[in-house]
Motif scaffolding. Structure first.
Motif, PDB file in Angstrom:
ATOM      1  N   THR A 157      12.609  10.839  -0.556  1.00  0.00           N
ATOM      2  CA  THR A 157      12.089  11.224   0.759  1.00  0.00           C
ATOM      3  C   THR A 157      10.559  11.138   0.842  1.00  0.00           C
ATOM      4  O   THR A 157       9.994  11.359   1.910  1.00  0.00           O
ATOM      5  CB  THR A 157      12.491  12.680   1.066  1.00  0.00           C
ATOM      6  N   ILE A 158       9.895  10.851  -0.276  1.00  0.00           N
ATOM      7  CA  ILE A 158       8.424  10.862  -0.265  1.00  0.00           C
ATOM      8  C   ILE A 158       7.910   9.420  -0.187  1.00  0.00           C
ATOM      9  O   ILE A 158       8.147   8.628  -1.105  1.00  0.00           O
ATOM     10  CB  ILE A 158       7.868  11.552  -1.536  1.00  0.00           C
ATOM     11  N   PRO A 159       7.217   9.069   0.920  1.00  0.00           N
ATOM     12  CA  PRO A 159       6.745   7.681   1.028  1.00  0.00           C
ATOM     13  C   PRO A 159       5.571   7.422   0.067  1.00  0.00           C
ATOM     14  O   PRO A 159       4.923   8.374  -0.391  1.00  0.00           O
ATOM     15  CB  PRO A 159       6.297   7.581   2.496  1.00  0.00           C
ATOM     16  N   PRO A 160       5.296   6.155  -0.221  1.00  0.00           N
ATOM     17  CA  PRO A 160       4.304   5.817  -1.259  1.00  0.00           C
ATOM     18  C   PRO A 160       2.940   6.477  -1.073  1.00  0.00           C
ATOM     19  O   PRO A 160       2.323   6.905  -2.043  1.00  0.00           O
ATOM     20  CB  PRO A 160       4.159   4.297  -1.135  1.00  0.00           C
ATOM     21  N   HIS A 161       2.465   6.595   0.181  1.00  0.00           N
ATOM     22  CA  HIS A 161       1.125   7.152   0.384  1.00  0.00           C
ATOM     23  C   HIS A 161       1.114   8.673   0.306  1.00  0.00           C
ATOM     24  O   HIS A 161       0.046   9.279   0.346  1.00  0.00           O
ATOM     25  CB  HIS A 161       0.563   6.683   1.734  1.00  0.00           C
ATOM     26  N   THR A 180      -5.378   0.336  -1.940  1.00  0.00           N
ATOM     27  CA  THR A 180      -4.992   1.602  -1.298  1.00  0.00           C
ATOM     28  C   THR A 180      -6.249   2.361  -0.861  1.00  0.00           C
ATOM     29  O   THR A 180      -7.357   2.037  -1.298  1.00  0.00           O
ATOM     30  CB  THR A 180      -4.166   2.506  -2.249  1.00  0.00           C
ATOM     31  N   TYR A 181      -6.073   3.364  -0.018  1.00  0.00           N
ATOM     32  CA  TYR A 181      -7.219   4.174   0.404  1.00  0.00           C
ATOM     33  C   TYR A 181      -6.734   5.591   0.707  1.00  0.00           C
ATOM     34  O   TYR A 181      -5.553   5.803   1.006  1.00  0.00           O
ATOM     35  CB  TYR A 181      -7.912   3.575   1.636  1.00  0.00           C
ATOM     36  N   GLY A 182      -7.648   6.513   0.585  1.00  0.00           N
ATOM     37  CA  GLY A 182      -7.361   7.901   0.978  1.00  0.00           C
ATOM     38  C   GLY A 182      -6.372   8.615   0.084  1.00  0.00           C
ATOM     39  O   GLY A 182      -5.853   9.657   0.462  1.00  0.00           O
ATOM     40  N   THR A 186      -0.823  -1.948  -2.266  1.00  0.00           N
ATOM     41  CA  THR A 186      -1.191  -1.743  -0.858  1.00  0.00           C
ATOM     42  C   THR A 186      -0.831  -0.320  -0.427  1.00  0.00           C
ATOM     43  O   THR A 186      -0.080   0.380  -1.102  1.00  0.00           O
ATOM     44  CB  THR A 186      -0.476  -2.759   0.056  1.00  0.00           C
ATOM     45  N   GLN A 187      -1.360   0.056   0.718  1.00  0.00           N
ATOM     46  CA  GLN A 187      -1.252   1.446   1.150  1.00  0.00           C
ATOM     47  C   GLN A 187       0.131   1.820   1.689  1.00  0.00           C
ATOM     48  O   GLN A 187       0.602   2.914   1.475  1.00  0.00           O
ATOM     49  CB  GLN A 187      -2.328   1.704   2.225  1.00  0.00           C
ATOM     50  N   GLY A 188       0.773   0.869   2.402  1.00  0.00           N
ATOM     51  CA  GLY A 188       2.054   1.211   3.003  1.00  0.00           C
ATOM     52  C   GLY A 188       1.918   2.314   4.037  1.00  0.00           C
ATOM     53  O   GLY A 188       0.805   2.738   4.338  1.00  0.00           O
ATOM     54  N   PRO A 189       2.992   2.892   4.552  1.00  0.00           N
ATOM     55  CA  PRO A 189       4.348   2.483   4.200  1.00  0.00           C
ATOM     56  C   PRO A 189       4.797   1.180   4.882  1.00  0.00           C
ATOM     57  O   PRO A 189       5.836   0.649   4.562  1.00  0.00           O
ATOM     58  CB  PRO A 189       5.207   3.659   4.664  1.00  0.00           C
ATOM     59  N   GLY A 205       1.573   1.254  -7.315  1.00  0.00           N
ATOM     60  CA  GLY A 205       0.911   0.988  -8.611  1.00  0.00           C
ATOM     61  C   GLY A 205      -0.389   1.751  -8.779  1.00  0.00           C
ATOM     62  O   GLY A 205      -0.799   2.057  -9.905  1.00  0.00           O
ATOM     63  N   MET A 206      -1.047   2.040  -7.651  1.00  0.00           N
ATOM     64  CA  MET A 206      -2.300   2.791  -7.714  1.00  0.00           C
ATOM     65  C   MET A 206      -2.203   3.992  -6.785  1.00  0.00           C
ATOM     66  O   MET A 206      -1.640   3.851  -5.689  1.00  0.00           O
ATOM     67  CB  MET A 206      -3.485   1.910  -7.310  1.00  0.00           C
TER      68      MET A 206
END
Ligand code: HPA
Length: 245
Positions: free
Chosen positions: A58-62, A109-111, A161-164, A187-188
């Motif tokens: 349930t937890i998205p990548p960001h 990614t950011y933030g 990348t940041q996604g989702p 990955g990051m």
């Protein structure tokens, strides 16, 4: 003693064949990990398992608390981490169904909370990250893959990348010009945080789709799920061989 931990990605919220001995709730200075750490026995060896996106995915990548996850695994005694991740394929060799062991990473990614070194420092700390993955761990994974008869590509450049959302075709073109051959969303900072805690970390990337603009038409979630399902069966054989080694 559990010194090997597996971080499961999409399609791997449970490790089939793992005899679970206990679930450990770990509270960290960085908040809660994605789930309790699962301890269990696989092929007579004790390992730990943590589903990156939570037990119910349930937890998205960001939103993953990467700092808590890596801290929790170090806290329970893990020294080696095998991270499993579903990715898109950019390079011509990275077709859906392929498993690759990346050797480089580029962070888009950011933030995200991406370091342990920001508060109460006695000195400013810069980790070396020239080679972001543990070569020792990469080699162990490749030996395990060979003994399990699982074909793998022994390198790859993972663009995180940041996604989702998935990427645009032009973002993928730009990533290719940068040298990326794989694209994923988790990955990051996971890889860098493991290095900050001096853990041997490497990744098995399961290619689930052609990256945006590389296949025919839009990316189909159904197809992604199908390739992830197939890839995870191979990943389980690989993990079994890894714990045997
Ligand atoms: N892009 C980013 N992350 C992914 C992809 C993709 O195409 N496929 C699976 N994870």
């Amino acid at each position: 003693m559990t010194d090997l931990a597996i971080i499961g990605g999409s399609g791997l919220t449970r490790l089939q064949g793992l005899q679970i001995t206990r679930r450990q709730v770990v509270h960290t200075p960085y908040g809660e990990p994605s789930a309790p750490v699962i301890h269990g026995i696989l092929n007579q060896r004790e390992i730990a398992f943590l589903p990156r996106h939570g037990a119910g995915h349930t937890i998205p990548p960001h939103k993953v608390n990467y700092r808590a996850n890596i801290w929790a695994l170090e806290h329970i005694g893990a020294r080696k981490i095998l991270a499993i991740a579903a990715v898109g394929g950019i390079g011509p060799a990275m077709a859906p169904g392929v498993i690759a062991i990346p050797d480089q990473i580029i962070d888009y990614t950011y933030g995200r909370d991406h370091t342990y070194f920001e508060h109460e420092l006695s000195k400013v700390t810069h980790i070396d990250f020239t080679y972001p993955y543990s070569e020792k761990m990469r080699q162990s994974i490749m030996r395990a893959a060979k003994s399990a008869g699982v074909p793998v590509i022994p390198n790859g450049v993972y663009g995180a990348t940041q996604g989702p959302r998935l990427e645009t075709a032009m973002e993928i073109n730009r990533m290719e010009r940068d040298g990326c051959t794989l694209v994923g969303m988790t990955g990051m900072p996971e890889t860098a945080l493991a290095r900050e805690l001096d853990l041997d970390y490497a990744c098995c990337a399961v290619v689930a789709n052609w990256a945006a603009g590389r296949g025919d038409g839009p990316i189909s979630m159904k197809q992604i799920e199908q390739y992830i399902g197939q890839g995870m069966a191979q990943i389980i054989s690989l993990i079994e061989a890894l714990v045997d080694s």
